[in-house]
Design a protein around this motif. Sequence first.
Motif, PDB file in Angstrom:
ATOM      1  N   TYR A 108       0.842  -1.210   0.000  1.00  0.00           N
ATOM      2  CA  TYR A 108       0.000   0.000   0.000  1.00  0.00           C
ATOM      3  C   TYR A 108       0.869   1.248   0.000  1.00  0.00           C
ATOM      4  O   TYR A 108       0.606   2.206  -0.737  1.00  0.00           O
ATOM      5  N   VAL A 109       1.945   1.240   0.816  1.00  0.00           N
ATOM      6  CA  VAL A 109       2.857   2.392   0.863  1.00  0.00           C
ATOM      7  C   VAL A 109       3.545   2.561  -0.480  1.00  0.00           C
ATOM      8  O   VAL A 109       3.731   3.698  -0.959  1.00  0.00           O
ATOM      9  N   ALA A 110       3.916   1.461  -1.114  1.00  0.00           N
ATOM     10  CA  ALA A 110       4.549   1.548  -2.430  1.00  0.00           C
ATOM     11  C   ALA A 110       3.573   2.152  -3.434  1.00  0.00           C
ATOM     12  O   ALA A 110       3.960   2.991  -4.281  1.00  0.00           O
ATOM     13  N   LEU A 111       2.292   1.775  -3.350  1.00  0.00           N
ATOM     14  CA  LEU A 111       1.283   2.340  -4.234  1.00  0.00           C
ATOM     15  C   LEU A 111       1.117   3.835  -3.975  1.00  0.00           C
ATOM     16  O   LEU A 111       1.063   4.639  -4.912  1.00  0.00           O
ATOM     17  N   LEU A 112       1.034   4.225  -2.688  1.00  0.00           N
ATOM     18  CA  LEU A 112       0.920   5.637  -2.338  1.00  0.00           C
ATOM     19  C   LEU A 112       2.147   6.416  -2.804  1.00  0.00           C
ATOM     20  O   LEU A 112       2.040   7.549  -3.290  1.00  0.00           O
ATOM     21  N   GLU A 113       3.295   5.825  -2.641  1.00  0.00           N
ATOM     22  CA  GLU A 113       4.530   6.489  -3.072  1.00  0.00           C
ATOM     23  C   GLU A 113       4.506   6.738  -4.574  1.00  0.00           C
ATOM     24  O   GLU A 113       4.894   7.819  -5.038  1.00  0.00           O
ATOM     25  N   SER A 114       4.053   5.741  -5.309  1.00  0.00           N
ATOM     26  CA  SER A 114       4.007   5.937  -6.760  1.00  0.00           C
ATOM     27  C   SER A 114       2.977   7.009  -7.126  1.00  0.00           C
ATOM     28  O   SER A 114       3.203   7.806  -8.052  1.00  0.00           O
ATOM     29  N   ARG A 115       1.867   7.090  -6.411  1.00  0.00           N
ATOM     30  CA  ARG A 115       0.869   8.137  -6.668  1.00  0.00           C
ATOM     31  C   ARG A 115       1.420   9.513  -6.321  1.00  0.00           C
ATOM     32  O   ARG A 115       1.208  10.486  -7.054  1.00  0.00           O
ATOM     33  N   VAL A 116       2.131   9.595  -5.186  1.00  0.00           N
ATOM     34  CA  VAL A 116       2.725  10.885  -4.795  1.00  0.00           C
ATOM     35  C   VAL A 116       3.739  11.310  -5.836  1.00  0.00           C
ATOM     36  O   VAL A 116       3.805  12.491  -6.214  1.00  0.00           O
ATOM     37  N   GLN A 117       4.547  10.395  -6.304  1.00  0.00           N
ATOM     38  CA  GLN A 117       5.529  10.748  -7.334  1.00  0.00           C
ATOM     39  C   GLN A 117       4.822  11.186  -8.615  1.00  0.00           C
ATOM     40  O   GLN A 117       5.267  12.126  -9.287  1.00  0.00           O
ATOM     41  N   SER A 118       3.737  10.518  -8.898  1.00  0.00           N
ATOM     42  CA  SER A 118       2.976  10.887 -10.091  1.00  0.00           C
ATOM     43  C   SER A 118       2.413  12.300  -9.957  1.00  0.00           C
ATOM     44  O   SER A 118       2.491  13.117 -10.886  1.00  0.00           O
ATOM     45  N   VAL A 119       1.855  12.594  -8.794  1.00  0.00           N
ATOM     46  CA  VAL A 119       1.307  13.939  -8.549  1.00  0.00           C
ATOM     47  C   VAL A 119       2.444  14.949  -8.555  1.00  0.00           C
ATOM     48  O   VAL A 119       2.318  16.046  -9.116  1.00  0.00           O
ATOM     49  N   TYR A 120       3.548  14.623  -7.965  1.00  0.00           N
ATOM     50  CA  TYR A 120       4.690  15.525  -7.931  1.00  0.00           C
ATOM     51  C   TYR A 120       5.195  15.798  -9.339  1.00  0.00           C
ATOM     52  O   TYR A 120       5.515  16.933  -9.687  1.00  0.00           O
TER      53      TYR A 120
END
Length: 130
Positions: A108-120
């Motif tokens: 889940y954290v890896a998924l959130l991290e990828s979403r944050v990077q995507s938003v960033y």
Amino acid sequence: MDNMKKDEPQDRKPDELAESLDDLFSSISTMIKSELQGTNNHLELLEKMNVRVAEEYKGFGDLASGLRVFVEQLKCKSGSFNEYVEQIDNIEKQVTEFEAVVSMLDKYVALLESRVQSVYQTKIHLPNQQ
């Protein structure tokens, strides 16, 4: 005198026969005594061996009795460890479940991290476009 000459060999024959028989019986007696002495020696040896074996087995009996007491003590001690073994098994089960939860959280954290990077990445590109 002729009678005397005739009597002398006859007297000697019984004497020789008696001596021969006496020697024969003495030899047989000696042989039987020797055989009996040999048998007696074997029996004495057997008796000594029996005493020795009895002493050795007595020691084994004492050892076996001591081992029986030791095994009973170990059983009592292992019985008290059963409670701890059950606790360890429960802890191991909980750790396995916890590892499964941690694995799910990691994904889940890896998924959130990828979403944050995507938003960033999206924010970085947006200001440049304006």
